[in-house]
Enzyme design. Structure first.
Site: not given
Length: 365
Positions: A36, A326, A329
């Site tokens: 991600s 978040d 990240h």
């Protein structure tokens, strides 16, 4: 007019079929593999819970809409593309990745994956790393039909490659739950050795598939992200157990890359010291213009580190003063700091050379 357009399209298809497109000599393709941290939208096309295609993701992206990037705006591959003067690579699953866009490269990354196939099983339908490598082969067949096999191989050999793996093998596997299957099977040192042995196969396969300039990022400071602070820290200090995992994994990865380079006889693999790059702004956020490196901009609970970032979450008004977007990240601002070290960092950050040096060397070659 309609018959003219039909003829034009037919001629274009014939030209494509004959492989008459040529690659500009200055073109440098860019390929991205991993999780991600570098996924720019592949998971949008999959039935998975590991996705970032709803607000407020993308709030600072040029379109101000979610794109599948786990960021408020641009992610690390986007900013690397900016730095090398290239268009942003499209997700491999995007229907827009065709024709001339193939010459730019492709992003194969998928949120939730790891080095191991059982990492991220809770996310169901994600593109595991072996599948990403299969897609890379498929991409090369498509490219070859466009520009011919010789030019296709030249483009791939001359490309820049980024691979980011490992974090999820700890966070979403070994430490996902107390007494996880992997933690019962392996002590942490043995697990790390197992990961390194599996990663060696992945990196060797990349070389077999034509990759010759591969940036390999180590794991970041896993115990310092807001999610882990919320779960494991009462004081706001980084979790020592997750930090120990990175301390074991990263030096062995650096050694693996040095060994592979020695076997090949060339500096194919570049070790990116993600811990050192991140720890600068984590330990001294104010020096980088951040107000905090502990609290995520978007989330809920302690440190905004619990659960997902959604429209119902707390959302900071100024993303540029938060190191983390978040629970896991970095913000776009932090991603820019990270990429600046990719470009100009000393051997402590980029070993054996930084990206500016690579680009200068490749230009002369």
């Amino acid at each position: 007019m309609e018959s003219f357009m039909t003829l034009f399209i037919s001629l274009l298809e014939i030209l494509l079929a004959l492989g008459s497109w040529t690659v500009p000599s200055e073109a440098k393709a860019f390929f991205v593999f991993g999780d991600s941290l570098v996924d720019n939208g592949n998971n949008n096309f999959l039935a998975t819970t590991a996705r970032a295609d709803s607000p407020p993701y993308g709030v600072d992206y040029p379109t101000h809409r979610p794109t599948g990037r786990f960021s408020n705006g641009l992610n690390i591959p986007d900013i690397i593309s900016e730095q090398i003067g290239a268009e942003t690579t499209l997700p491999y699953l995007s229907p827009e990745l065709r024709g001339e866009r193939l010459l730019v490269g492709a992003n194969f990354a998928s949120a939730g994956i790891g080095i191991l196939n059982d990492t991220g099983i809770q996310f169901f339908n994600i593109i595991r790393i072996n599948k990403q490598l299969e897609y890379f082969q498929q991409y090369q067949r498509r490219l070859s039909s466009l520009i011919g096999p010789v030019q296709s191989q030249r483009l791939v050999n001359g490309a820049l490659v980024l691979i980011t793996l490992g974090g999820n093998d700890f966070v979403n596997n070994y430490y996902l739950v107390p007494y996880s299957a992997r933690s019962r099977e392996f002590s942490l040192p043995d697990y790390v050795r197992y990961l390194i042995s599996e990663y060696k196969k992945i990196l060797a396969r990349l070389y077999e598939l034509g990759a010759r300039r591969v940036l390999v990022t180590g794991t970041g400071p896993l115990g310092c992200v807001p999610a882990e602070l919320a779960l494991r820290s009462r004081t706001g200090d980084c979790d020592p157990e997750l930090e120990r995992a990175g301390d074991l994994f990263n030096p062995q990865l650096v050694q693996l890359l040095a060994d592979l380079n020695r076997q090949i006889g060339a500096d194919v693999y570049i070790a990116v010291n993600a811990v050192k790059i991140h720890m600068g702004f984590i330990t001294n956020p104010q020096a980088y213009g951040f107000v905090t490196s502990k609290i995520a901009c978007c989330g809920q609970g302690p440190y905004n580190g619990i659960g997902l970032c959604t429209v119902a979450s707390n959302l900071c008004p100024n993303r540029d003063i938060y190191a983390f977007w978040d629970a896991f990240h970095p913000s776009e601002k932090a991603n820019r700091i990270i990429v600046s070290q990719f470009m100009t960092g000393s051997v402590e950050y980029m070993n054996p050379m930084n990206l500016s040096t690579i680009l200068a060397m490749d230009e002369k070659a």
